[in-house]
Write a protein that holds these residues in place. Structure first.
Motif, PDB file in Angstrom:
ATOM      1  N   ARG A   1       2.604  -9.479 -56.195  1.00 46.23           N
ATOM      2  CA  ARG A   1       2.135  -8.577 -57.239  1.00 46.23           C
ATOM      3  C   ARG A   1       3.268  -7.710 -57.808  1.00 46.23           C
ATOM      4  N   ARG A   2       3.042  -7.241 -59.029  1.00 39.78           N
ATOM      5  CA  ARG A   2       4.005  -6.405 -59.754  1.00 39.78           C
ATOM      6  C   ARG A   2       5.339  -7.118 -59.960  1.00 39.78           C
ATOM      7  N   ARG A   3       5.255  -8.418 -60.155  1.00 38.70           N
ATOM      8  CA  ARG A   3       6.458  -9.211 -60.436  1.00 38.70           C
ATOM      9  C   ARG A   3       6.392  -9.858 -61.815  1.00 38.70           C
ATOM     10  N   GLY A   4       5.323  -9.593 -62.574  1.00 40.97           N
ATOM     11  CA  GLY A   4       5.181 -10.167 -63.903  1.00 40.97           C
ATOM     12  C   GLY A   4       4.537 -11.538 -63.916  1.00 40.97           C
ATOM     13  N   ALA A   5       3.901 -11.927 -62.800  1.00 39.58           N
ATOM     14  CA  ALA A   5       3.326 -13.272 -62.711  1.00 39.58           C
ATOM     15  C   ALA A   5       2.193 -13.477 -63.702  1.00 39.58           C
ATOM     16  N   GLN A   6       1.284 -12.501 -63.825  1.00 42.24           N
ATOM     17  CA  GLN A   6       0.149 -12.682 -64.727  1.00 42.24           C
ATOM     18  C   GLN A   6       0.580 -12.661 -66.191  1.00 42.24           C
ATOM     19  N   ASN A   7       1.610 -11.887 -66.525  1.00 47.29           N
ATOM     20  CA  ASN A   7       2.131 -11.943 -67.895  1.00 47.29           C
ATOM     21  C   ASN A   7       2.694 -13.325 -68.203  1.00 47.29           C
ATOM     22  N   ALA A   8       3.408 -13.898 -67.243  1.00 47.95           N
ATOM     23  CA  ALA A   8       3.963 -15.236 -67.438  1.00 47.95           C
ATOM     24  C   ALA A   8       2.854 -16.269 -67.593  1.00 47.95           C
ATOM     25  N   LEU A   9       1.803 -16.125 -66.798  1.00 44.53           N
ATOM     26  CA  LEU A   9       0.673 -17.055 -66.886  1.00 44.53           C
ATOM     27  C   LEU A   9      -0.061 -16.903 -68.216  1.00 44.53           C
ATOM     28  N   LEU A  10      -0.228 -15.673 -68.681  1.00 43.53           N
ATOM     29  CA  LEU A  10      -0.892 -15.451 -69.959  1.00 43.53           C
ATOM     30  C   LEU A  10      -0.088 -16.086 -71.089  1.00 43.53           C
ATOM     31  N   GLN A  11       1.221 -15.869 -71.074  1.00 41.52           N
ATOM     32  CA  GLN A  11       2.066 -16.448 -72.122  1.00 41.52           C
ATOM     33  C   GLN A  11       1.975 -17.978 -72.114  1.00 41.52           C
ATOM     34  N   ALA A  12       2.040 -18.576 -70.933  1.00 44.12           N
ATOM     35  CA  ALA A  12       1.997 -20.034 -70.833  1.00 44.12           C
ATOM     36  C   ALA A  12       0.669 -20.581 -71.343  1.00 44.12           C
ATOM     37  N   ARG A  13      -0.420 -19.903 -71.018  1.00 51.31           N
ATOM     38  CA  ARG A  13      -1.738 -20.404 -71.433  1.00 51.31           C
ATOM     39  C   ARG A  13      -1.969 -20.218 -72.930  1.00 51.31           C
ATOM     40  N   LEU A  14      -1.527 -19.082 -73.479  1.00 55.63           N
ATOM     41  CA  LEU A  14      -1.674 -18.877 -74.917  1.00 55.63           C
ATOM     42  C   LEU A  14      -0.883 -19.921 -75.698  1.00 55.63           C
ATOM     43  N   ASN A  15       0.342 -20.180 -75.262  1.00 58.15           N
ATOM     44  CA  ASN A  15       1.154 -21.190 -75.938  1.00 58.15           C
ATOM     45  C   ASN A  15       0.512 -22.568 -75.842  1.00 58.15           C
ATOM     46  N   PHE A  16       0.036 -22.912 -74.658  1.00 59.40           N
ATOM     47  CA  PHE A  16      -0.604 -24.208 -74.434  1.00 59.40           C
ATOM     48  C   PHE A  16      -1.822 -24.357 -75.339  1.00 59.40           C
ATOM     49  N   ALA A  17      -2.646 -23.304 -75.406  1.00 54.60           N
ATOM     50  CA  ALA A  17      -3.862 -23.354 -76.220  1.00 54.60           C
ATOM     51  C   ALA A  17      -3.534 -23.438 -77.703  1.00 54.60           C
ATOM     52  N   ALA A  18      -2.554 -22.657 -78.156  1.00 58.20           N
ATOM     53  CA  ALA A  18      -2.185 -22.676 -79.571  1.00 58.20           C
ATOM     54  C   ALA A  18      -1.668 -24.053 -79.989  1.00 58.20           C
ATOM     55  N   GLU A  19      -0.907 -24.675 -79.109  1.00 55.03           N
ATOM     56  CA  GLU A  19      -0.381 -26.011 -79.412  1.00 55.03           C
ATOM     57  C   GLU A  19      -1.494 -27.048 -79.538  1.00 55.03           C
ATOM     58  N   ARG A  20      -2.654 -26.747 -78.968  1.00 51.25           N
ATOM     59  CA  ARG A  20      -3.786 -27.670 -79.029  1.00 51.25           C
ATOM     60  C   ARG A  20      -4.827 -27.237 -80.050  1.00 51.25           C
ATOM     61  N   GLY A  21      -4.415 -26.389 -80.964  1.00 49.48           N
ATOM     62  CA  GLY A  21      -5.251 -26.052 -82.098  1.00 49.48           C
ATOM     63  C   GLY A  21      -6.191 -24.884 -81.924  1.00 49.48           C
ATOM     64  N   CYS A  22      -6.107 -24.160 -80.813  1.00 46.84           N
ATOM     65  CA  CYS A  22      -6.982 -22.997 -80.641  1.00 46.84           C
ATOM     66  C   CYS A  22      -6.534 -21.853 -81.550  1.00 46.84           C
ATOM     67  N   ASP A  23      -7.491 -21.135 -82.093  1.00 40.23           N
ATOM     68  CA  ASP A  23      -7.171 -19.976 -82.919  1.00 40.23           C
ATOM     69  C   ASP A  23      -7.691 -18.672 -82.330  1.00 40.23           C
ATOM     70  N   ILE A  24      -8.462 -18.770 -81.238  1.00 42.46           N
ATOM     71  CA  ILE A  24      -9.021 -17.593 -80.584  1.00 42.46           C
ATOM     72  C   ILE A  24      -8.846 -17.728 -79.075  1.00 42.46           C
ATOM     73  N   ALA A  25      -8.399 -16.643 -78.435  1.00 46.71           N
ATOM     74  CA  ALA A  25      -8.384 -16.564 -76.975  1.00 46.71           C
ATOM     75  C   ALA A  25      -9.483 -15.603 -76.544  1.00 46.71           C
TER      76      ALA A  25
END
Length: 278
Positions: free
Chosen positions: A223-247
């Motif tokens: 915890r407090r190492r930035g893991a969830q921020n990294a996971l959020l960024q990875a998932r948003l990018n993955f979703a956007a690349e697959r045509g999602c417009d809303i998270a």
């Protein structure tokens, strides 16, 4: 520099998209449970656009989703939903959006249902190729986040469970729950790692251009190492690349999870009430 994406209005159209995405995610979970544990009797039923889920008597998924979101409801619709749960020996719980057709609220009132918890349904726009940014400190430069394959489902489930290790009972429940979640046909499991060691998890389900974020868990020492921020960024990018417009994500009103989501640009679309008979 790209222009920020506009937020859609928090109206019935958006609410239907969000409710459909969560309902489909839970349908996929229930079907994964039925495949993995045929004796569980896990199943689902659709009545007037409302989805009833059974995932076991004590599962948080055993309830209805999207009540009254697609059309007006009549007493016979509610009767069919109640029979579904009663035949399986489960209590009857309905989660309802304030944007549901008024007929659903009328039937709940006449049926003696009372709310016992609330959920903030949150959203933010995303877009392909614009590098949706995640706010906050950079965290440890050693933290990386990635999509995992089926061969690593057990590692993902074990890591998610360890995030709840302060409560052995909840941790044991989350281990089985996470194992099933990793088998969802519409699901995508992500891990955060430091030097190749898994420290956090995040889940993603995509439906109708909506990216539903869930499954966030971090092991105590990570915890407090930035893991969830990294996971959020990875998932948003993955979703956007697959045509999602809303998270989309859900949180308890006023919780730390809600505050963290708001820091990342999520807004409250509406607050759902979950109720049963008093």
């Amino acid at each position: 520099m790209s222009e920020p994406l506009a937020y859609p209005f928090s109206d019935l159209s958006l609410a239907r998209r969000l409710e459909r995405a969560e309902a489909q995610s839970n349908i996929d979970f229930v079907e994964a449970r039925a495949r993995a544990f045929p004796d569980s009797r896990a199943q689902h039923l659709e009545v007037a656009g409302t989805h009833a889920m059974y995932d076991g008597v004590d599962s948080p998924l055993t309830q209805t989703f999207g009540l009254g979101m697609e059309q007006a409801m009549v007493p016979g619709d509610m009767d069919r939903l109640e029979v579904f749960f009663k035949d399986l020996g489960a209590p009857v719980f309905h989660e309802v959006s304030p944007l549901a057709d008024p007929s659903a609220l009328d039937l709940l009132n006449r049926g003696g249902y009372e709310p016992f918890e609330f959920t903030s349904v949150m959203f933010r726009p995303i877009g392909a190729g614009r590098g949706d940014s995640v706010k906050g400190g950079p965290g440890s430069p050693a933290v990386s986040a990635r999509l995992v394959g089926a061969a690593e489902n057990e590692l993902w489930a074990q890591t998610a469970s360890r995030g709840w290790s302060e409560s052995p009972e909840i941790g044991a429940f989350m281990l089985t729950f996470s194992r099933v979640s990793a088998m969802k046909t519409s699901g995508h499991a992500f891990l955060a790692e430091i030097d190749g060691v898994a420290i956090a998890t995040g889940g993603l389900t995509i439906h109708g251009g909506v990216a539903l974020l869930a499954g966030a868990s971090t092991v105590p020492e990570g915890r407090r190492r930035g893991a969830q921020n990294a996971l959020l960024q990875a998932r948003l990018n993955f979703a956007a690349e697959r045509g999602c417009d809303i998270a989309m994500m859900c949180a308890a009103p006023g919780s730390a999870s809600q505050r963290n989501a708001e820091r990342q640009g999520f807004r409250i679309a509406y607050t759902r009430a979950n109720g049963g008979r008093g």
